[in-house]
Design an enzyme around this catalytic site. Structure first.
Site, PDB file in Angstrom:
ATOM      1  N   LYS A 206      -5.842  12.794   2.281  1.00 23.54           N
ATOM      2  CA  LYS A 206      -4.489  12.548   1.749  1.00 23.54           C
ATOM      3  C   LYS A 206      -4.592  11.575   0.577  1.00 23.54           C
ATOM      4  O   LYS A 206      -4.724  10.367   0.754  1.00 23.54           O
ATOM      5  CB  LYS A 206      -3.553  11.966   2.820  1.00 23.54           C
ATOM      6  CG  LYS A 206      -2.101  12.148   2.415  1.00 23.54           C
ATOM      7  CD  LYS A 206      -1.169  11.059   2.814  1.00 23.54           C
ATOM      8  CE  LYS A 206      -1.254   9.807   2.032  1.00 23.54           C
ATOM      9  NZ  LYS A 206      -0.928   9.896   0.595  1.00 23.54           N
ATOM     10  N   GLU A 282     -10.514  -0.269   4.096  1.00 26.95           N
ATOM     11  CA  GLU A 282     -10.933  -0.914   2.847  1.00 26.95           C
ATOM     12  C   GLU A 282      -9.643  -1.391   2.184  1.00 26.95           C
ATOM     13  O   GLU A 282      -8.916  -0.592   1.598  1.00 26.95           O
ATOM     14  CB  GLU A 282     -11.673   0.092   1.948  1.00 26.95           C
ATOM     15  CG  GLU A 282     -12.936   0.670   2.561  1.00 26.95           C
ATOM     16  CD  GLU A 282     -14.082  -0.339   2.606  1.00 26.95           C
ATOM     17  OE1 GLU A 282     -13.983  -1.416   1.992  1.00 26.95           O
ATOM     18  OE2 GLU A 282     -15.089  -0.040   3.281  1.00 26.95           O
ATOM     19  N   CYS A 316      -9.913  -3.326  -6.372  1.00 30.33           N
ATOM     20  CA  CYS A 316      -9.895  -4.248  -5.225  1.00 30.33           C
ATOM     21  C   CYS A 316     -10.951  -5.335  -5.415  1.00 30.33           C
ATOM     22  O   CYS A 316     -10.844  -6.418  -4.868  1.00 30.33           O
ATOM     23  CB  CYS A 316     -10.157  -3.466  -3.949  1.00 30.33           C
ATOM     24  SG  CYS A 316     -11.592  -2.414  -4.114  1.00 30.33           S
ATOM     25  N   GLU A 413      -2.884 -10.695  -4.736  1.00 34.78           N
ATOM     26  CA  GLU A 413      -3.762  -9.780  -5.464  1.00 34.78           C
ATOM     27  C   GLU A 413      -3.018  -9.380  -6.743  1.00 34.78           C
ATOM     28  O   GLU A 413      -1.938  -8.809  -6.684  1.00 34.78           O
ATOM     29  CB  GLU A 413      -4.012  -8.555  -4.579  1.00 34.78           C
ATOM     30  CG  GLU A 413      -4.980  -7.589  -5.166  1.00 34.78           C
ATOM     31  CD  GLU A 413      -5.275  -6.428  -4.226  1.00 34.78           C
ATOM     32  OE1 GLU A 413      -4.399  -6.018  -3.444  1.00 34.78           O
ATOM     33  OE2 GLU A 413      -6.408  -5.911  -4.290  1.00 34.78           O
TER      34      GLU A 413
HETATM   35  P1  NAD Z   1      -1.127   1.648  -0.799  1.00 37.67           P
HETATM   36  O1  NAD Z   1      -1.449   0.910   0.443  1.00 37.67           O
HETATM   37  O2  NAD Z   1       0.273   1.561  -1.309  1.00 37.67           O
HETATM   38  O3  NAD Z   1      -1.398   3.204  -0.613  1.00 37.67           O
HETATM   39  C1  NAD Z   1      -2.663   3.694  -0.250  1.00 37.67           C
HETATM   40  C2  NAD Z   1      -2.501   5.044   0.383  1.00 37.67           C
HETATM   41  O4  NAD Z   1      -1.751   4.910   1.591  1.00 37.67           O
HETATM   42  C3  NAD Z   1      -1.761   6.072  -0.457  1.00 37.67           C
HETATM   43  O5  NAD Z   1      -2.365   7.326  -0.270  1.00 37.67           O
HETATM   44  C4  NAD Z   1      -0.366   6.057   0.131  1.00 37.67           C
HETATM   45  O6  NAD Z   1       0.318   7.273  -0.036  1.00 37.67           O
HETATM   46  C5  NAD Z   1      -0.667   5.816   1.600  1.00 37.67           C
HETATM   47  N1  NAD Z   1       0.429   5.194   2.341  1.00 37.67           N
HETATM   48  C6  NAD Z   1       1.356   4.331   1.876  1.00 37.67           C
HETATM   49  N2  NAD Z   1       2.191   3.979   2.874  1.00 37.67           N
HETATM   50  C7  NAD Z   1       1.790   4.631   3.979  1.00 37.67           C
HETATM   51  C8  NAD Z   1       2.244   4.670   5.332  1.00 37.67           C
HETATM   52  N3  NAD Z   1       3.288   3.963   5.732  1.00 37.67           N
HETATM   53  N4  NAD Z   1       1.575   5.439   6.187  1.00 37.67           N
HETATM   54  C9  NAD Z   1       0.497   6.139   5.802  1.00 37.67           C
HETATM   55  N5  NAD Z   1       0.011   6.144   4.547  1.00 37.67           N
HETATM   56  C10 NAD Z   1       0.648   5.398   3.644  1.00 37.67           C
HETATM   57  O7  NAD Z   1      -2.197   1.185  -1.872  1.00 37.67           O
HETATM   58  P2  NAD Z   1      -2.310   1.608  -3.389  1.00 37.67           P
HETATM   59  O8  NAD Z   1      -1.201   0.925  -4.146  1.00 37.67           O
HETATM   60  O9  NAD Z   1      -2.451   3.083  -3.522  1.00 37.67           O
HETATM   61  O10 NAD Z   1      -3.722   0.973  -3.800  1.00 37.67           O
HETATM   62  C11 NAD Z   1      -3.878  -0.345  -4.163  1.00 37.67           C
HETATM   63  C12 NAD Z   1      -4.435  -1.151  -3.019  1.00 37.67           C
HETATM   64  O11 NAD Z   1      -5.643  -0.564  -2.573  1.00 37.67           O
HETATM   65  C13 NAD Z   1      -4.810  -2.564  -3.439  1.00 37.67           C
HETATM   66  O12 NAD Z   1      -4.407  -3.473  -2.458  1.00 37.67           O
HETATM   67  C14 NAD Z   1      -6.332  -2.508  -3.516  1.00 37.67           C
HETATM   68  O13 NAD Z   1      -6.978  -3.731  -3.344  1.00 37.67           O
HETATM   69  C15 NAD Z   1      -6.641  -1.551  -2.435  1.00 37.67           C
HETATM   70  N6  NAD Z   1      -7.972  -0.984  -2.652  1.00 37.67           N
HETATM   71  C16 NAD Z   1      -8.977  -1.388  -1.831  1.00 37.67           C
HETATM   72  C17 NAD Z   1     -10.259  -0.895  -2.028  1.00 37.67           C
HETATM   73  C18 NAD Z   1     -11.392  -1.316  -1.127  1.00 37.67           C
HETATM   74  O14 NAD Z   1     -12.408  -0.651  -1.137  1.00 37.67           O
HETATM   75  N7  NAD Z   1     -11.267  -2.386  -0.363  1.00 37.67           N
HETATM   76  C19 NAD Z   1     -10.507   0.028  -3.051  1.00 37.67           C
HETATM   77  C20 NAD Z   1      -9.461   0.413  -3.866  1.00 37.67           C
HETATM   78  C21 NAD Z   1      -8.182  -0.096  -3.638  1.00 37.67           C
END
Ligand code: NAD
Length: 515
Positions: A206, A282, A316, A413
């Site tokens: 997804k 992650e 991240c 962040e």
């Molecule tokens: P996000 O948490 O908003 O969304 C991530 C994913 O989760 C998306 O596919 C989204 O559709 C889904 N999602 C959102 N709400 C949900 C719910 N209630 N139930 C199930 N799925 C849901 O994050 P983002 O804005 O897409 O990405 C940025 C974040 O990701 C930052 O905090 C960044 O640090 C983190 N990140 C971490 C790593 C790592 O390896 N640690 C790598 C890249 C990004």
């Protein structure tokens, strides 16, 4: 595919297209239309059951670049059924065949590297060269786990009491739900998909609704490579909670691997508890970059730029706080501002663009508010500090000096092109400042005293440390965080552990032959 093909002897060598090859709007359209717009379930592309669709925008222009099928709960159920049904035969597929499939997908990603990079620039905004870098990085997970699929291993040993032979084997954990963010649309998908497939797990991918096209393209390449029906399923959706509820509440699912924000990760960990799923999380970061008094400043400034500005600060692992020895803090901040102030912002398919837009208007407002808050508390803006007018979500690369400890920009962040600089006087203070966060993903240390840098790295609470480098990620390295940055590791030999269960088989030791 319009890659130029040069014939070299009997071999074909492809030349990666230039960004200018994709600049024509007609070419954008052709590219986005070449990607399947539907859901991929049980080996077939199909519309959403309820006929729903959604639009994907280019964050550099605000233009709609694609309309995709929008999965609902019913589609999620179909994907779970397909993944569950295919699990047994995929687990029984010889490791060599699983490895060969991954090698074929790797080759196809290489073949279409330019198209994939241009798609990422169009839907996510990163400059084309950086997108090509992500294709190389993301593809390596396919090759790395293809190589490791054959080496999952186990052991054969004796019980200490001598009455049992013990076989310890690793088996695929089962159907895995892979949820990815928007910031690295290819690499976050391959970093999950490749170990899952290598281990023998079926998958439901997804992607983020903000950048789904790259995943649609990747899944199309999986199909071209011959992935069996049900082994890879794709659910694109604007209703992540509805889709995830169905997937996580089905007891046939065995694993969730999530990359995204800590807030959503926390919620999914709770949901995953219902069926006691294995979780890999992650999550967010707030990386410190500690520059010691003896650091090579040229190297430190370059490392700071790499660690901060890749992906417009939306990584991240992005350096979030520059913690610099008081004797060099001013000079470091000035030199960083000099470099960041000269970076070229724009649409990433134009030549010579260093910095693209941030992902959406909400992100732009959040970044602007962080800078305003820091300024109101007394921080000095050395460069940037403002939005860039015109279409798209652009914020000028910004260096903030003299940032007070209470400023939100140090706690949250940032996820944008903002570099706050603070100073320290003792090593104890540097480590205390570095650890003053609930996150623990990446850290960076610049010093010419390697032993001291290692001492610091070991004392900073982070899963990853870059010493005299701002670029850490590699498919062969175990990537993951401490504290609220998550659990589990992706990449490296550790990356397979997250997709396997250990099984122990006991055999009584017979007495039919005794010397
Ligand atoms: P996000 O948490 O908003 O969304 C991530 C994913 O989760 C998306 O596919 C989204 O559709 C889904 N999602 C959102 N709400 C949900 C719910 N209630 N139930 C199930 N799925 C849901 O994050 P983002 O804005 O897409 O990405 C940025 C974040 O990701 C930052 O905090 C960044 O640090 C983190 N990140 C971490 C790593 C790592 O390896 N640690 C790598 C890249 C990004």
């Amino acid at each position: 595919m319009t890659n130029t093909v040069h014939r070299v002897g009997a071999q074909e060598q492809r030349k990666t297209p230039l960004c200018s090859d994709y600049l024509d709007p007609e070419r954008h359209l052709a590219l986005t239309h070449s990607v399947p717009a539907e859901l991929f379930i049980n080996g077939a592309w199909m519309p959403a059951t309820n006929g729903g669709t959604y639009e994907v925008e280019n964050p550099a222009t605000g233009e709609v670049i694609a309309t995709l099928a929008n999965a609902s709960a019913e589609d999620a159920q179909k994907a779970v059924d397909a993944a569950a049904q295919a699990q047994r035969s995929w687990a029984a597929t010889p490791a060599t065949q699983r490895a060969e499939l991954l090698h074929r997908i790797f080759a196809l990603v290489q073949r279409d590297a330019g198209d994939i990079a241009a798609l990422m620039t169009l839907e996510m905004g990163k400059p084309y060269d950086q997108a090509l870098g992500e294709v190389t990085y993301g593809a390596e997970f396919l090759r790395w786990f293809a190589d490791h699929a054959r080496n999952i291993g186990g052991r054969y040993t004796d019980a200490p009491e001598g009455h049992l032979r013990m076989i310890i084997r690793r088996r695929p954990i089962g159907p895995a739900y892979l949820v990815t963010p928007w910031n690295f649309p290819l690499a976050m998908a391959t970093r999950k998909l490749a170990p899952a497939l290598a281990a023998g797990c079926t998958t439901i991918l997804k992607p983020s609704e903000l950048t789904p096209l790259t995943s649609h393209k990747l899944v199309a390449l999986c199909q071209e490579a011959g992935v069996p029906a049900g082994v890879v399923n794709l659910l694109s959706s604007t209703d992540a909670p509805a889709v995830s509820d169905v997937v996580l509440n089905d007891s046939r699912m065995r694993k969730i691997s999530f990359t995204g924000s800590t807030a959503v990760g926390r919620h999914l960990i709770k949901q995953a508890a219902n069926n006691v799923l294995r979780t890999s999380m992650e999550l967010g970061g707030n990386a410190p970059c500690v520059v010691l008094a003896d650091a090579d400043l040229d190297l430190a400034v370059q490392g700071a730029l790499d660690a901060k500005m890749r992906n417009m600060g939306q990584a991240c692992t992005a350096a979030n706080r520059f913690i610099v020895h008081e004797s060099i803090a001013d000079e470091f901040a000035q030199r960083l501002a000099e470099r960041m102030g000269h970076m070229q912002c724009g649409f990433g398919l134009e030549p010579n663009v260093d910095v693209g837009p941030v992902i959406d208007a909400r992100a732009l407002d959040r970044i602007a508010a962080l800078v305003e808050d820091a300024q109101a508390q007394g921080a000095t803006v050395l460069c940037g500090g403002k939005r860039i007018e015109g279409p798209g979500n652009f914020y000028a690369p910004t260096v903030l000096a003299n940032v007070p400890a209470d400023a939100a920009v140090l706690r949250e962040e940032i996820f944008g092109p903002i570099a706050p600089v603070i100073s320290f006087s003792s090593l104890e203070e540097a480590v205390e400042l570095a650890n003053n966060t609930e996150y623990g993903l990446a850290s960076y240390i610049f010093s010419q005293d390697i032993e001291l840098a290692l001492d610091l790295a070991e004392n900073i609470e982070a899963g990853l440390a870059g010493i005299n480098t701002g670029l850490i990620s590699n498919a062969a390295a175990p990537f993951g965080g401490l504290k609220q940055s998550g659990t589990g590791r992706e990449g490296g030999v550790e990356g397979l552990d997250d997709y396997t269960d250990t099984q122990y088989l006991a055999l009584p030791r017979g007495r039919r032959f005794q010397p």
